[in-house]
Design a protein around this motif. Structure first.
Motif, PDB file in Angstrom:
ATOM      1  N   ILE A   1       0.832  -1.216   0.000  1.00 48.37           N
ATOM      2  CA  ILE A   1       0.000   0.000   0.000  1.00 48.37           C
ATOM      3  C   ILE A   1       0.859   1.255   0.000  1.00 48.37           C
ATOM      4  CG2 ILE A   1      -1.632   1.340   1.405  1.00 48.37           C
ATOM      5  CD1 ILE A   1      -2.879  -1.436   2.132  1.00 48.37           C
ATOM      6  N   GLY A   2       1.912   1.283   0.815  1.00 44.89           N
ATOM      7  CA  GLY A   2       2.795   2.448   0.830  1.00 44.89           C
ATOM      8  C   GLY A   2       3.444   2.697  -0.509  1.00 44.89           C
ATOM      9  N   ALA A   3       3.911   1.625  -1.155  1.00 47.27           N
ATOM     10  CA  ALA A   3       4.553   1.767  -2.459  1.00 47.27           C
ATOM     11  C   ALA A   3       3.536   2.154  -3.529  1.00 47.27           C
ATOM     12  CB  ALA A   3       5.252   0.461  -2.834  1.00 47.27           C
ATOM     13  N   PHE A   4       2.367   1.498  -3.519  1.00 45.94           N
ATOM     14  CA  PHE A   4       1.312   1.825  -4.494  1.00 45.94           C
ATOM     15  C   PHE A   4       0.896   3.285  -4.380  1.00 45.94           C
ATOM     16  CE2 PHE A   4      -3.256   2.531  -5.023  1.00 45.94           C
ATOM     17  CZ  PHE A   4      -3.405   2.261  -6.385  1.00 45.94           C
ATOM     18  N   ALA A   5       0.666   3.741  -3.150  1.00 44.51           N
ATOM     19  CA  ALA A   5       0.208   5.112  -2.938  1.00 44.51           C
ATOM     20  C   ALA A   5       1.231   6.129  -3.426  1.00 44.51           C
ATOM     21  CB  ALA A   5      -0.094   5.341  -1.463  1.00 44.51           C
ATOM     22  N   ALA A   6       2.505   5.869  -3.140  1.00 42.01           N
ATOM     23  CA  ALA A   6       3.550   6.786  -3.585  1.00 42.01           C
ATOM     24  C   ALA A   6       3.609   6.836  -5.103  1.00 42.01           C
ATOM     25  CB  ALA A   6       4.897   6.366  -3.006  1.00 42.01           C
ATOM     26  N   ALA A   7       3.494   5.667  -5.734  1.00 42.96           N
ATOM     27  CA  ALA A   7       3.529   5.627  -7.196  1.00 42.96           C
ATOM     28  C   ALA A   7       2.325   6.345  -7.797  1.00 42.96           C
ATOM     29  CB  ALA A   7       3.577   4.174  -7.672  1.00 42.96           C
ATOM     30  N   LEU A   8       1.139   6.085  -7.231  1.00 47.74           N
ATOM     31  CA  LEU A   8      -0.075   6.730  -7.734  1.00 47.74           C
ATOM     32  C   LEU A   8       0.034   8.246  -7.595  1.00 47.74           C
ATOM     33  CD1 LEU A   8      -2.935   5.825  -8.816  1.00 47.74           C
ATOM     34  CD2 LEU A   8      -3.749   6.277  -6.484  1.00 47.74           C
ATOM     35  N   ALA A   9       0.514   8.709  -6.462  1.00 49.51           N
ATOM     36  CA  ALA A   9       0.645  10.149  -6.224  1.00 49.51           C
ATOM     37  C   ALA A   9       1.678  10.785  -7.144  1.00 49.51           C
ATOM     38  CB  ALA A   9       1.022  10.402  -4.764  1.00 49.51           C
ATOM     39  N   SER A  10       2.634   9.995  -7.601  1.00 49.64           N
ATOM     40  CA  SER A  10       3.675  10.522  -8.493  1.00 49.64           C
ATOM     41  C   SER A  10       3.173  10.730  -9.910  1.00 49.64           C
ATOM     42  CB  SER A  10       4.872   9.570  -8.523  1.00 49.64           C
ATOM     43  OG  SER A  10       4.599   8.441  -9.345  1.00 49.64           O
ATOM     44  N   GLY A  11       1.960  10.230 -10.196  1.00 52.95           N
ATOM     45  CA  GLY A  11       1.423  10.337 -11.546  1.00 52.95           C
ATOM     46  C   GLY A  11       1.530   9.064 -12.342  1.00 52.95           C
ATOM     47  N   ALA A  12       1.964   7.962 -11.711  1.00 51.34           N
ATOM     48  CA  ALA A  12       2.073   6.687 -12.402  1.00 51.34           C
ATOM     49  C   ALA A  12       0.692   6.179 -12.805  1.00 51.34           C
ATOM     50  CB  ALA A  12       2.753   5.660 -11.499  1.00 51.34           C
ATOM     51  N   SER A  13       0.631   5.394 -13.868  1.00 53.54           N
ATOM     52  CA  SER A  13      -0.622   4.735 -14.224  1.00 53.54           C
ATOM     53  C   SER A  13      -0.996   3.776 -13.100  1.00 53.54           C
ATOM     54  CB  SER A  13      -0.471   3.959 -15.533  1.00 53.54           C
ATOM     55  OG  SER A  13       0.369   2.832 -15.343  1.00 53.54           O
ATOM     56  N   GLU A  14      -2.294   3.528 -12.911  1.00 51.88           N
ATOM     57  CA  GLU A  14      -2.704   2.651 -11.816  1.00 51.88           C
ATOM     58  C   GLU A  14      -2.170   1.236 -11.996  1.00 51.88           C
ATOM     59  OE1 GLU A  14      -7.246   1.718 -13.350  1.00 51.88           O
ATOM     60  OE2 GLU A  14      -6.867   3.505 -12.155  1.00 51.88           O
ATOM     61  N   GLU A  15      -2.070   0.768 -13.253  1.00 52.32           N
ATOM     62  CA  GLU A  15      -1.546  -0.576 -13.484  1.00 52.32           C
ATOM     63  C   GLU A  15      -0.089  -0.690 -13.064  1.00 52.32           C
ATOM     64  OE1 GLU A  15      -3.173   1.183 -15.741  1.00 52.32           O
ATOM     65  OE2 GLU A  15      -4.950   0.015 -16.321  1.00 52.32           O
ATOM     66  N   SER A  16       0.729   0.294 -13.444  1.00 49.35           N
ATOM     67  CA  SER A  16       2.143   0.226 -13.067  1.00 49.35           C
ATOM     68  C   SER A  16       2.322   0.461 -11.574  1.00 49.35           C
ATOM     69  CB  SER A  16       2.982   1.215 -13.875  1.00 49.35           C
ATOM     70  OG  SER A  16       2.633   2.558 -13.603  1.00 49.35           O
ATOM     71  N   ALA A  17       1.429   1.255 -10.957  1.00 48.58           N
ATOM     72  CA  ALA A  17       1.496   1.457  -9.508  1.00 48.58           C
ATOM     73  C   ALA A  17       1.225   0.153  -8.768  1.00 48.58           C
ATOM     74  CB  ALA A  17       0.507   2.534  -9.083  1.00 48.58           C
ATOM     75  N   VAL A  18       0.267  -0.638  -9.274  1.00 55.33           N
ATOM     76  CA  VAL A  18      -0.014  -1.944  -8.661  1.00 55.33           C
ATOM     77  C   VAL A  18       1.195  -2.861  -8.792  1.00 55.33           C
ATOM     78  CG1 VAL A  18      -1.421  -4.041  -8.800  1.00 55.33           C
ATOM     79  CG2 VAL A  18      -2.510  -1.794  -8.986  1.00 55.33           C
ATOM     80  N   GLN A  19       1.766  -2.959  -9.989  1.00 55.64           N
ATOM     81  CA  GLN A  19       2.924  -3.833 -10.182  1.00 55.64           C
ATOM     82  C   GLN A  19       4.117  -3.381  -9.343  1.00 55.64           C
ATOM     83  OE1 GLN A  19       2.684  -6.775 -12.427  1.00 55.64           O
ATOM     84  NE2 GLN A  19       4.163  -7.132 -10.791  1.00 55.64           N
ATOM     85  N   PHE A  20       4.279  -2.075  -9.205  1.00 59.94           N
ATOM     86  CA  PHE A  20       5.343  -1.512  -8.376  1.00 59.94           C
ATOM     87  C   PHE A  20       5.141  -1.914  -6.915  1.00 59.94           C
ATOM     88  CE2 PHE A  20       7.012   2.121  -5.862  1.00 59.94           C
ATOM     89  CZ  PHE A  20       8.326   2.152  -6.322  1.00 59.94           C
ATOM     90  N   GLY A  21       3.903  -1.828  -6.429  1.00 60.07           N
ATOM     91  CA  GLY A  21       3.610  -2.229  -5.056  1.00 60.07           C
ATOM     92  C   GLY A  21       3.882  -3.691  -4.830  1.00 60.07           C
TER      93      GLY A  21
END
Length: 306
Positions: A256-276
């Motif tokens: 969740i911490g990684a996903f949220a940071a990625a989402l807030a950075s402007g990442a696509s939701e799909e890449s934010a999920v994979q990043f998390g």
């Protein structure tokens, strides 16, 4: 190195000191067994998620309660060492929350928490501290602080145009008001079954897609990765790399911490999920919660697509 240094998020939630016993076989009721080792470590779902977000380089404000004890002082130092904004860490006249954790030989855990200062937070605290946030795009919350505190925080966040993420853990019945203020709901498999009116497990796309009619949702699936309900209501599944788990404590918080940071950075939701998922997969190969989270030089920012 790419990171999220221009990203600002906030977390309102719990701070705990984790007291962890590792044993091949956990004792049954009335039974005594020898453990393999014992550790103390920084924890609490809110603090865990904030620390993981900070590991990405994001600027993180932590809104939490700590006690007037040694664990509280140590937790405050830990937040500062992680580069977090601690102006909303409130020292309250009680003890810091503690979590008693037992981890078996397969890396699975059982956890009992004593909330302490986490339950001393008030809705007015939440309103006051969220109102101070500047240029923050995402606010994360969980269920280790009183629900009325989270409700007040999310209502204030909505007024400020801040995206809200709720991790309904540990599970408790959620009010309709809170769900309506939740932009992203992120349960695990157990929490999903509790949220579903007929207690169905998230074992099919149809079941996953049926839980929520408004807002967005991700279901974390442990070693099977995660399932994202997309904007059109379909379900997209993301696999996790297969690894040998040493300790799963805090892995969901890491995601969740990684996903949220990625989402807030402007990442696509799909890449934010994979990043998390990638960050969480790294975490389960090590012991502890925050102590297991990847450092910035270990994080794969190439997964991020805008």
């Amino acid at each position: 190195m790419q990171n999220f240094s221009n990203t600002k998020i906030a977390v309102i939630g719990s701070t705990m000191m984790d007291l962890t016993v590792y044993a091949d076989i956990l004792p049954a009721a009335g039974e005594t067994r020898f453990g393999e080792s014992f550790t103390t470590g920084f924890g609490g779902k809110g603090a865990n998620q904030a620390v993981m977000a900070a590991r990405t380089g994001a600027k993180v404000t932590m809104i939490t309660g700590i006690g007037n004890d040694g664990f509280g002082s140590e937790s405050l130092v830990n937040f500062k060492n992680c580069g977090m904004d601690t102006t909303s860490v409130l020292q309250l006249p009680t003890h810091t929350g503690v979590a008693h954790i037992w981890v078996d030989g397969q890396g699975q855990n059982r956890i009992s928490i004593v909330p302490g200062a986490n339950f001393a937070l008030t809705p007015q605290n939440a309103i006051d501290e969220v109102s101070k946030l500047k240029a923050v795009s995402v606010l994360i919350a969980q269920c280790e602080i009183p629900q009325e505190v989270t409700l007040a925080a999310f209502r204030t966040a909505q007024e400020l145009g801040i995206t809200t993420i709720l991790n309904p853990a540990p599970y408790q019945p959620l009010t309709d008001d809170l769900l309506e203020l939740t932009d992203w709901l992120i349960p695990n498999e157990i929490e999903f079954a509790e949220l579903d009116k007929t207690h169905r497990a998230p074992d099919s796309d149809a079941v996953i897609a049926s839980l929520r009619k408004t807002g967005r949702m991700i279901v974390t699936l442990g070693s099977d990765g995660a399932a994202l309900v997309t904007a059109d209501g379909s379900v997209k599944r993301f696999a996790a790399k297969k690894v040998t788990a040493t300790d799963t404590t805090g892995a969901g918080d890491c995601f969740i911490g990684a996903f949220a940071a990625a989402l807030a950075s402007g990442a696509s939701e799909e890449s934010a999920v994979q990043f998390g998922i990638d960050c969480a997969t790294k975490s389960v190969t090590r012991k502890g919660a925050q102590s297991s989270y990847p450092k910035i030089e270990e994080i794969d920012f190439s997964l991020i697509a805008k």
